[in-house]
Design a protein around this motif. Sequence first.
Motif, PDB file in Angstrom:
ATOM      1  N   MET A  83       0.847  -1.177   0.000  1.00 22.89           N
ATOM      2  CA  MET A  83       0.000   0.000   0.000  1.00 22.89           C
ATOM      3  C   MET A  83       0.891   1.237   0.000  1.00 22.89           C
ATOM      4  O   MET A  83       1.885   1.293   0.708  1.00 22.89           O
ATOM      5  CB  MET A  83      -0.912  -0.020   1.224  1.00 22.89           C
ATOM      6  CG  MET A  83      -1.824   1.168   1.280  1.00 22.89           C
ATOM      7  SD  MET A  83      -3.291   0.952   2.294  1.00 22.89           S
ATOM      8  CE  MET A  83      -3.994  -0.527   1.636  1.00 22.89           C
ATOM      9  N   ILE A  84       0.509   2.222  -0.795  1.00 20.83           N
ATOM     10  CA  ILE A  84       1.267   3.458  -0.910  1.00 20.83           C
ATOM     11  C   ILE A  84       0.610   4.494   0.005  1.00 20.83           C
ATOM     12  O   ILE A  84      -0.496   4.955  -0.270  1.00 20.83           O
ATOM     13  CB  ILE A  84       1.251   3.975  -2.367  1.00 20.83           C
ATOM     14  CG1 ILE A  84       1.762   2.892  -3.324  1.00 20.83           C
ATOM     15  CG2 ILE A  84       2.054   5.252  -2.497  1.00 20.83           C
ATOM     16  CD1 ILE A  84       1.461   3.181  -4.786  1.00 20.83           C
ATOM     17  N   LEU A  85       1.286   4.847   1.118  1.00 17.13           N
ATOM     18  CA  LEU A  85       0.735   5.826   2.062  1.00 17.13           C
ATOM     19  C   LEU A  85       1.838   6.713   2.598  1.00 17.13           C
ATOM     20  O   LEU A  85       2.883   6.230   3.036  1.00 17.13           O
ATOM     21  CB  LEU A  85       0.070   5.141   3.255  1.00 17.13           C
ATOM     22  CG  LEU A  85      -1.347   4.644   3.106  1.00 17.13           C
ATOM     23  CD1 LEU A  85      -1.856   4.098   4.429  1.00 17.13           C
ATOM     24  CD2 LEU A  85      -2.275   5.711   2.585  1.00 17.13           C
ATOM     25  N   HIS A  86       1.584   8.001   2.596  1.00 20.43           N
ATOM     26  CA  HIS A  86       2.486   8.972   3.199  1.00 20.43           C
ATOM     27  C   HIS A  86       2.575   8.668   4.699  1.00 20.43           C
ATOM     28  O   HIS A  86       1.571   8.282   5.327  1.00 20.43           O
ATOM     29  CB  HIS A  86       1.943  10.381   2.964  1.00 20.43           C
ATOM     30  CG  HIS A  86       2.829  11.469   3.434  1.00 20.43           C
ATOM     31  ND1 HIS A  86       2.847  11.890   4.740  1.00 20.43           N
ATOM     32  CD2 HIS A  86       3.729  12.239   2.772  1.00 20.43           C
ATOM     33  CE1 HIS A  86       3.722  12.867   4.865  1.00 20.43           C
ATOM     34  NE2 HIS A  86       4.277  13.097   3.683  1.00 20.43           N
TER      35      HIS A  86
ATOM     36  N   ARG B  56     -10.492  -1.034   0.875  1.00 17.62           N
ATOM     37  CA  ARG B  56      -9.909  -0.796  -0.432  1.00 17.62           C
ATOM     38  C   ARG B  56     -11.025  -0.719  -1.459  1.00 17.62           C
ATOM     39  O   ARG B  56     -11.993  -1.481  -1.387  1.00 17.62           O
ATOM     40  CB  ARG B  56      -8.972  -1.968  -0.748  1.00 17.62           C
ATOM     41  CG  ARG B  56      -8.297  -1.930  -2.056  1.00 17.62           C
ATOM     42  CD  ARG B  56      -6.914  -1.289  -1.933  1.00 17.62           C
ATOM     43  NE  ARG B  56      -6.177  -1.544  -3.163  1.00 17.62           N
ATOM     44  CZ  ARG B  56      -5.963  -0.631  -4.088  1.00 17.62           C
ATOM     45  NH1 ARG B  56      -6.379   0.582  -3.937  1.00 17.62           N
ATOM     46  NH2 ARG B  56      -5.315  -0.930  -5.178  1.00 17.62           N
ATOM     47  N   LEU B  57     -10.893   0.203  -2.383  1.00 23.08           N
ATOM     48  CA  LEU B  57     -11.756   0.309  -3.549  1.00 23.08           C
ATOM     49  C   LEU B  57     -10.871   0.018  -4.763  1.00 23.08           C
ATOM     50  O   LEU B  57      -9.656  -0.129  -4.618  1.00 23.08           O
ATOM     51  CB  LEU B  57     -12.387   1.706  -3.603  1.00 23.08           C
ATOM     52  CG  LEU B  57     -13.357   1.999  -2.457  1.00 23.08           C
ATOM     53  CD1 LEU B  57     -13.600   3.485  -2.308  1.00 23.08           C
ATOM     54  CD2 LEU B  57     -14.663   1.258  -2.677  1.00 23.08           C
TER      55      LEU B  57
ATOM     56  N   GLN C 165      -4.044   4.751  -5.249  1.00 20.73           N
ATOM     57  CA  GLN C 165      -2.840   3.937  -5.117  1.00 20.73           C
ATOM     58  C   GLN C 165      -1.988   4.032  -6.382  1.00 20.73           C
ATOM     59  O   GLN C 165      -1.815   3.067  -7.125  1.00 20.73           O
ATOM     60  CB  GLN C 165      -3.219   2.497  -4.779  1.00 20.73           C
ATOM     61  CG  GLN C 165      -3.845   2.371  -3.402  1.00 20.73           C
ATOM     62  CD  GLN C 165      -2.879   2.806  -2.311  1.00 20.73           C
ATOM     63  OE1 GLN C 165      -1.971   2.076  -1.946  1.00 20.73           O
ATOM     64  NE2 GLN C 165      -3.053   4.019  -1.787  1.00 20.73           N
ATOM     65  N   ARG C 166      -1.472   5.224  -6.601  1.00 22.35           N
ATOM     66  CA  ARG C 166      -0.588   5.520  -7.720  1.00 22.35           C
ATOM     67  C   ARG C 166       0.628   6.253  -7.162  1.00 22.35           C
ATOM     68  O   ARG C 166       0.489   7.250  -6.442  1.00 22.35           O
ATOM     69  CB  ARG C 166      -1.278   6.374  -8.777  1.00 22.35           C
ATOM     70  CG  ARG C 166      -2.502   5.732  -9.413  1.00 22.35           C
ATOM     71  CD  ARG C 166      -2.136   4.505 -10.240  1.00 22.35           C
ATOM     72  NE  ARG C 166      -3.273   3.948 -10.942  1.00 22.35           N
ATOM     73  CZ  ARG C 166      -3.964   2.891 -10.537  1.00 22.35           C
ATOM     74  NH1 ARG C 166      -3.641   2.269  -9.402  1.00 22.35           N
ATOM     75  NH2 ARG C 166      -4.975   2.433 -11.246  1.00 22.35           N
TER      76      ARG C 166
ATOM     77  N   PRO D 163      -8.876  -3.268  10.955  1.00 24.98           N
ATOM     78  CA  PRO D 163      -8.321  -1.972  10.548  1.00 24.98           C
ATOM     79  C   PRO D 163      -6.848  -1.867  10.929  1.00 24.98           C
ATOM     80  O   PRO D 163      -6.438  -2.319  12.006  1.00 24.98           O
ATOM     81  CB  PRO D 163      -9.166  -0.963  11.310  1.00 24.98           C
ATOM     82  CG  PRO D 163     -10.461  -1.678  11.565  1.00 24.98           C
ATOM     83  CD  PRO D 163     -10.072  -3.122  11.763  1.00 24.98           C
ATOM     84  N   VAL D 164      -6.074  -1.301  10.031  1.00 30.01           N
ATOM     85  CA  VAL D 164      -4.636  -1.181  10.221  1.00 30.01           C
ATOM     86  C   VAL D 164      -4.325   0.232  10.691  1.00 30.01           C
ATOM     87  O   VAL D 164      -4.711   1.209  10.067  1.00 30.01           O
ATOM     88  CB  VAL D 164      -3.904  -1.465   8.890  1.00 30.01           C
ATOM     89  CG1 VAL D 164      -2.409  -1.281   9.058  1.00 30.01           C
ATOM     90  CG2 VAL D 164      -4.239  -2.854   8.386  1.00 30.01           C
TER      91      VAL D 164
END
Length: 144
Positions: free
Chosen positions: A1-4, A16-17, A38-39, A139-140
């Motif tokens: 997963m791409i997360l700041h 997730r969608l 998620q880009r 939930p994470v």
Amino acid sequence: MILHPQLEKDCFVIGRLPLCALLLLNDSQYPWFILVPQREGITEIHQLTEVDQQQLMRESCQLAAAIESEFNADKINVAALGNMVPQLHIHHIVRYKTDSAWPAPVWGKFPAVPYDADAVAEVAAKLEGLQSFVRMEAPVFSNH
């Protein structure tokens, strides 16, 4: 997963969608959701491909409709600011005429009131009818 890192710190990943991760901000004063496409390396909506722009709009509208209905909102605030977190993310905040910040914006108005684990699960369960939503088993949240 791409997360700041700031999103990882402040939010629960609840699902997730097709394009976006769906986050819940850890502030129980407002049902506050965040869509994160998620880009890699995207900071603005116009940087997405046309197909991804259309998918983001679909997911945003579906989320807004779902939370308006499930949380009986007086208003849904939708915003993409990115001043503090450059990764493209779109806030969807349920507002009530009775909430403590009404009618002002919620950003920085009051200290966050964290959710407990049961409340996060209850909020996530309300979105199970959202089209194409895949709920996380648990939930994470990086601080838990």
